[in-house]
Design an enzyme around this catalytic site. Structure first.
Site, PDB file in Angstrom:
ATOM      1  CG  PHE A   1      24.756  -1.796 -67.912  1.00  0.00           C
ATOM      2  CD1 PHE A   1      25.593  -2.897 -67.807  1.00  0.00           C
ATOM      3  CD2 PHE A   1      23.514  -1.969 -68.519  1.00  0.00           C
ATOM      4  CE1 PHE A   1      25.206  -4.143 -68.281  1.00  0.00           C
ATOM      5  CE2 PHE A   1      23.111  -3.221 -68.997  1.00  0.00           C
ATOM      6  CZ  PHE A   1      23.967  -4.302 -68.878  1.00  0.00           C
ATOM      7  CG  ASP A   2      30.002   2.919 -64.517  1.00  0.00           C
ATOM      8  OD1 ASP A   2      29.810   4.144 -64.533  1.00  0.00           O
ATOM      9  OD2 ASP A   2      31.132   2.394 -64.699  1.00  0.00           O
TER      10      ASP A   2
END
Length: 214
Positions: free
Chosen positions: A6-7
């Site tokens: 994930f960002d």
């Protein structure tokens, strides 16, 4: 699929408001400049410390950076809300055996503040920040580093992000990309490079995960 990367800002947490607040305080104090959220967003790419060093006209960078973290930490509880749907998603992924990672352009210090405040610091097997890479997004260095540490190949993982730079980094790393627009504040309204999929609702992403496991 074995891993989900994930960002962070705008993807896992609605932290953009506190980022804007802290940057605005810094540029107001040191440059006597009032910046809009859009003007700050246009600076994104490097870590927070990199943004300050690159864009601040006043060269008292160390004091400016300390003010940024003071404001970021001090207002985090007021401006960033815990998101139970995100936490439920992370719990589900862990329970189902996925390896989890973060690759964020944020500096380690601010990411640690956010993970602790949001009680999310125990979910991730690897965390790569803007401090850990020489080349920021859209370069794939951070994603490739995360894949290596997770010991998975590019075709065994997906990368979720809310910006063009996220999707481009994923494309360059030859990883399945998912654009997300499921938090109140996110970076990209319309992606200039089309992700493999886009989700504006966490429930729809949960359905995607269910279909993968069938």
């Amino acid at each position: 699929m074995k891993a989900v990367i994930f960002d962070f800002d705008g993807t896992l947490a609605d932290t953009l408001p506190v980022c804007f607040f802290a940057f605005q305080a810094v540029f107001r104090e040191f440059d006597n400049r009032e910046l809009t959220s859009e003007e700050i967003k246009a600076m994104f790419g490097p870590s927070e410390t990199g943004i300050i060093r690159k864009n601040l006209m006043n060269n008292d960078y160390e004091k400016a950076i300390e003010l940024f973290y003071e404001k970021y930490n001090g207002e985090h509880q007021n401006l960033v809300r815990k998101n139970e749907k995100i936490n439920n998603l992370l719990r589900r992924l862990k329970k189902e055996g996925y390896k989890l990672g973060i690759y964020s352009g944020k500096a380690r210090r601010s990411l640690d503040i956010s993970l602790k405040c949001l009680e999310m610091d125990h979910y991730f097997d690897v965390v790569i920040t803007g401090d850990d890479v020489k080349l920021p997004k859209p370069h794939p260095e951070g994603i490739n580093r995360a894949l290596k540490q997770l010991k998975v190949s590019h075709d065994e993982a997906i990368f979720l992000g809310d910006s063009d730079a996220d999707i481009l980094a994923g494309k360059h790393a030859m990883i399945h990309t998912i654009g997300v627009q499921w938090l109140p504040n996110y970076q990209t309204i319309e992606f200039s490079v089309q992700p493999d999929e886009i989700y504006s609702n966490i429930n729809d992403f949960n359905l995607f995960l269910t279909e993968l496991s069938i």
